[in-house]
Write a protein that holds these residues in place. Structure first.
Motif, mmCIF file in Angstrom:
data_model
loop_
_atom_site.group_PDB
_atom_site.id
_atom_site.type_symbol
_atom_site.label_atom_id
_atom_site.label_comp_id
_atom_site.label_asym_id
_atom_site.label_seq_id
_atom_site.Cartn_x
_atom_site.Cartn_y
_atom_site.Cartn_z
ATOM 1 N N GLY A 1 0.863 -1.359 0.083
ATOM 2 C CA GLY A 1 0.088 -0.212 -0.036
ATOM 3 C C GLY A 1 0.634 1.345 0.202
ATOM 4 O O GLY A 1 0.297 2.510 0.107
ATOM 5 N N SER A 2 2.313 1.264 -0.063
ATOM 6 C CA SER A 2 2.989 2.397 -0.054
ATOM 7 C C SER A 2 2.671 3.180 -1.192
ATOM 8 O O SER A 2 2.137 2.749 -2.228
ATOM 9 C CB SER A 2 4.387 2.069 -0.021
ATOM 10 O OG SER A 2 4.749 1.130 -1.288
ATOM 11 N N ASP A 3 3.175 4.255 -1.248
ATOM 12 C CA ASP A 3 3.018 5.377 -2.459
ATOM 13 C C ASP A 3 4.289 5.803 -3.376
ATOM 14 O O ASP A 3 5.316 6.069 -2.778
ATOM 15 C CB ASP A 3 2.323 6.691 -1.838
ATOM 16 C CG ASP A 3 1.901 7.714 -2.887
ATOM 17 O OD1 ASP A 3 2.763 8.716 -3.228
ATOM 18 O OD2 ASP A 3 0.755 7.416 -3.469
ATOM 19 N N ALA A 4 4.263 5.562 -4.574
ATOM 20 C CA ALA A 4 5.362 5.675 -5.427
ATOM 21 C C ALA A 4 5.837 7.195 -5.667
ATOM 22 O O ALA A 4 7.039 7.558 -5.366
ATOM 23 C CB ALA A 4 5.006 5.476 -6.933
ATOM 24 N N VAL A 5 4.714 8.199 -5.455
ATOM 25 C CA VAL A 5 5.086 9.513 -5.298
ATOM 26 C C VAL A 5 5.984 9.792 -4.115
ATOM 27 O O VAL A 5 7.107 10.702 -4.177
ATOM 28 C CB VAL A 5 3.785 10.416 -5.613
ATOM 29 C CG1 VAL A 5 4.356 11.772 -5.387
ATOM 30 C CG2 VAL A 5 3.162 10.335 -6.860
ATOM 31 N N GLN A 6 5.577 9.323 -3.088
ATOM 32 C CA GLN A 6 6.001 9.515 -1.732
ATOM 33 C C GLN A 6 7.642 9.086 -1.842
ATOM 34 O O GLN A 6 8.448 9.584 -1.018
ATOM 35 C CB GLN A 6 5.407 8.906 -0.582
ATOM 36 C CG GLN A 6 4.055 9.939 -0.226
ATOM 37 C CD GLN A 6 4.505 11.406 0.228
ATOM 38 O OE1 GLN A 6 4.248 12.289 -0.979
ATOM 39 N NE2 GLN A 6 5.203 11.656 1.085
ATOM 40 N N GLU A 7 7.721 7.816 -2.455
ATOM 41 C CA GLU A 7 9.135 7.531 -2.392
ATOM 42 C C GLU A 7 9.884 8.116 -3.207
ATOM 43 O O GLU A 7 11.079 8.418 -2.805
ATOM 44 C CB GLU A 7 9.064 5.894 -3.137
ATOM 45 C CG GLU A 7 10.448 5.161 -3.138
ATOM 46 C CD GLU A 7 10.445 3.809 -3.349
ATOM 47 O OE1 GLU A 7 11.377 3.229 -3.540
ATOM 48 O OE2 GLU A 7 9.297 3.228 -3.527
ATOM 49 N N VAL A 8 9.618 8.715 -4.141
ATOM 50 C CA VAL A 8 10.335 9.410 -5.274
ATOM 51 C C VAL A 8 10.656 10.869 -4.463
ATOM 52 O O VAL A 8 11.823 11.481 -4.115
ATOM 53 C CB VAL A 8 9.725 10.017 -6.520
ATOM 54 C CG1 VAL A 8 10.757 10.708 -7.178
ATOM 55 C CG2 VAL A 8 9.360 8.551 -7.297
ATOM 56 N N ALA A 9 9.589 11.544 -3.826
ATOM 57 C CA ALA A 9 9.571 12.774 -2.937
ATOM 58 C C ALA A 9 10.868 12.491 -1.866
ATOM 59 O O ALA A 9 11.547 13.334 -1.679
ATOM 60 C CB ALA A 9 8.340 13.040 -2.786
ATOM 61 N N ALA A 10 10.765 11.460 -1.218
ATOM 62 C CA ALA A 10 11.851 11.250 -0.009
ATOM 63 C C ALA A 10 13.120 11.226 -0.584
ATOM 64 O O ALA A 10 13.950 11.767 0.218
ATOM 65 C CB ALA A 10 11.199 9.647 0.442
ATOM 66 N N TRP A 11 13.345 10.843 -1.708
ATOM 67 C CA TRP A 11 14.643 10.835 -2.441
ATOM 68 C C TRP A 11 15.064 12.260 -2.701
ATOM 69 O O TRP A 11 16.175 12.527 -2.680
ATOM 70 C CB TRP A 11 14.828 9.876 -3.456
ATOM 71 C CG TRP A 11 15.361 8.445 -3.037
ATOM 72 C CD1 TRP A 11 14.605 7.285 -2.818
ATOM 73 C CD2 TRP A 11 16.616 8.139 -2.632
ATOM 74 N NE1 TRP A 11 15.650 6.440 -2.263
ATOM 75 C CE2 TRP A 11 16.777 6.913 -2.227
ATOM 76 C CE3 TRP A 11 17.871 8.959 -2.530
ATOM 77 C CZ2 TRP A 11 18.000 6.420 -1.845
ATOM 78 C CZ3 TRP A 11 18.889 8.475 -2.060
ATOM 79 C CH2 TRP A 11 19.173 7.066 -1.406
ATOM 80 N N MET A 12 14.047 12.858 -3.456
ATOM 81 C CA MET A 12 14.377 14.391 -3.765
ATOM 82 C C MET A 12 14.636 14.963 -2.592
ATOM 83 O O MET A 12 15.650 15.933 -2.637
ATOM 84 C CB MET A 12 13.081 14.802 -4.497
ATOM 85 C CG MET A 12 12.767 14.160 -5.641
ATOM 86 S SD MET A 12 13.793 14.685 -7.077
ATOM 87 C CE MET A 12 13.371 16.646 -7.325
ATOM 88 N N ASP A 13 13.893 14.819 -1.502
ATOM 89 C CA ASP A 13 14.344 15.519 -0.144
ATOM 90 C C ASP A 13 15.775 15.329 0.322
ATOM 91 O O ASP A 13 16.453 16.233 0.800
ATOM 92 C CB ASP A 13 13.287 15.494 0.907
ATOM 93 C CG ASP A 13 11.910 15.913 0.344
ATOM 94 O OD1 ASP A 13 11.985 16.771 -0.631
ATOM 95 O OD2 ASP A 13 10.703 15.478 0.929
ATOM 96 N N ARG A 14 16.046 13.881 0.181
ATOM 97 C CA ARG A 14 17.412 13.520 0.625
ATOM 98 C C ARG A 14 18.531 14.134 -0.184
ATOM 99 O O ARG A 14 19.472 14.692 0.331
ATOM 100 C CB ARG A 14 17.330 12.011 0.555
ATOM 101 C CG ARG A 14 16.654 11.247 1.579
ATOM 102 C CD ARG A 14 16.850 9.537 1.505
ATOM 103 N NE ARG A 14 15.774 8.880 2.127
ATOM 104 C CZ ARG A 14 14.928 8.094 1.808
ATOM 105 N NH1 ARG A 14 15.192 7.841 0.335
ATOM 106 N NH2 ARG A 14 14.114 7.547 2.305
ATOM 107 N N LEU A 15 18.364 14.289 -1.323
ATOM 108 C CA LEU A 15 19.416 14.607 -2.207
ATOM 109 C C LEU A 15 19.456 16.350 -2.287
ATOM 110 O O LEU A 15 20.586 16.824 -2.177
ATOM 111 C CB LEU A 15 18.801 14.593 -3.672
ATOM 112 C CG LEU A 15 18.875 12.962 -4.184
ATOM 113 C CD1 LEU A 15 18.297 12.798 -5.602
ATOM 114 C CD2 LEU A 15 20.295 12.551 -4.201
ATOM 115 N N GLY A 16 18.068 16.895 -1.867
ATOM 116 C CA GLY A 16 17.999 18.280 -1.599
ATOM 117 C C GLY A 16 18.986 18.756 -0.475
ATOM 118 O O GLY A 16 19.639 19.836 -0.552
ATOM 119 N N ARG A 17 18.549 17.673 0.678
ATOM 120 C CA ARG A 17 19.405 18.371 2.081
ATOM 121 C C ARG A 17 20.822 18.312 1.788
ATOM 122 O O ARG A 17 21.471 19.011 2.435
ATOM 123 C CB ARG A 17 18.799 17.210 3.047
ATOM 124 C CG ARG A 17 17.451 17.676 3.399
ATOM 125 C CD ARG A 17 17.127 16.715 4.668
ATOM 126 N NE ARG A 17 17.406 15.282 4.451
ATOM 127 C CZ ARG A 17 15.959 14.622 4.553
ATOM 128 N NH1 ARG A 17 15.157 15.180 4.151
ATOM 129 N NH2 ARG A 17 16.511 13.351 4.164
#
Length: 343
Positions: free
Chosen positions: A154-170
């Motif tokens: 039930g996980s969300d694909a958008v959230q998985e990509v967003a989590a990586w975007m935020d990690r790369l951004g940090r």
């Protein structure tokens, strides 16, 4: 007399255009056997709809296809230290999934793959701080993430990509381009709206080339028809026929991918029950072929040969003639055709 791939060309290309419009900046994928069409054909199709880039599976595929496509070539298999060098043009872009891989490609064009829930390959979050120094010596084309097809948790694909975007951004790493796989058009649009400074490019193969199942089909030409009676011996192993009918030799054997099947992940009782039934029949030398006569699936008389298959047609069915074409349901990604016919 051949195993033939038939393509309703206008319909096939109309589907391509639908996908291209849904995914701006699409990266068409042409790997393996070219999804049943071959590398040259898909390279031509990608150029036809104006793609500036084509993704291939390996460096060997890139070397074969470079003369048929003039744009960039993105190699999806990650670079490994010590791999066999393959001469490629400067327009080739290598995927990397480790800091060591980045350091081994000084001066090269590079896409850094991050580790997704696929857990296949990708750089880890812990290694992101080490990337700063490494990417100074390469031409970074962007980051990439390869997502799973199914999400049973039930996980969300958008959230998985967003989590990586935020990690790369940090980590203050460049986020001008993110290559993604297995996202829906609406999911890609959500990410583009959420991160307008980043260009999201979807790498798509199956949906692009095989999304309209009715646009293509295979047929095998009937090469010989021999009447048999119950108990007659035939074939390499001299088995006995189980009844009266005809042995039909049709174009298409193991060299084409006929009779070859990849393991499947079965979910639910019904698919598992069917799998058990098929296995039980196989122990009795009863195997269904991918060939059809009058919309009825035929049985292999014996295991397929290298270039032909021998089928059993019972006496109560219509007898095909030499030169007839039998429709075949074959997996595009494991099939090699003798010829292609555009309609």
């Amino acid at each position: 007399m051949a195993l033939t791939l038939h393509v309703e060309t206008a319909r096939w290309r109309a589907h391509q255009q639908t996908v291209v419009q849904q995914f701006p900046g699409i990266v068409p994928v042409c790997k393996g056997n070219g999804y049943g069409f071959g590398h040259e054909r898909l390279a031509d199709e990608a150029a036809r709809f104006g793609s500036d880039i084509l993704a291939v599976g390996t460096t060997y595929e890139a070397a074969r296809i470079k003369d048929f496509f003039s744009g960039d070539l993105l190699v999806l298999t990650p670079f490994r230290l010590g791999e066999e060098p393959v001469p490629l043009p400067d327009r080739a872009i290598r995927s990397v999934s480790s800091v060591e891989g980045v350091r081994g490609l000084v001066g090269a064009r590079v896409v850094v793959e991050v580790m997704s829930t696929m857990k296949r390959h990708g750089i880890s979050e812990e290694d992101l701080p080490k990337l700063h120094a490494a990417i100074e010596d390469v031409r970074l084309e962007g980051f990439a993430i390869h997502l799973p097809l199914d999400r049973t948790d039930g996980s969300d694909a958008v959230q998985e990509v967003a989590a990586w975007m935020d990690r790369l951004g940090r980590e203050r790493l460049p986020l001008h381009t993110m290559f993604v796989s297995h996202l829906k058009a609406e999911e890609l649009a959500q990410l583009q709206q959420r991160y307008p400074q980043t260009r999201f490019r979807a790498r798509i193969g199956t949906r692009l080339w095989l999304g309209d199942h009715g646009a293509t089909h295979y047929t095998g030409a009937v090469l010989d028809v021999t009447p048999v009676s119950k108990g007659d011996r035939f074939g390499y192993r001299q088995q006995k026929t189980g009844g009266d009918g005809h042995l039909v030799v049709v174009a298409g054997g193991t060299s084409h991918g006929v009779g070859l099947e990849a393991p499947k992940a079965l979910h639910g009782m019904m698919p598992r029950a069917k799998g058990v039934a098929r296995a039980g029949l196989a122990t009795m030398n009863r195997n269904q072929s991918p060939f059809y006569l009058d919309n009825k699936q035929l049985w292999f008389a014996e295991p397929p040969h290298m270039q032909v298959s021998i089928l059993f047609v019972p006496s109560d069915a219509r007898t095909p003639r030499v030169g007839d074409e039998l429709k075949a349901q074959l997996r595009h990604t494991t099939t090699t055709f003798d010829r292609i016919v555009d309609k």
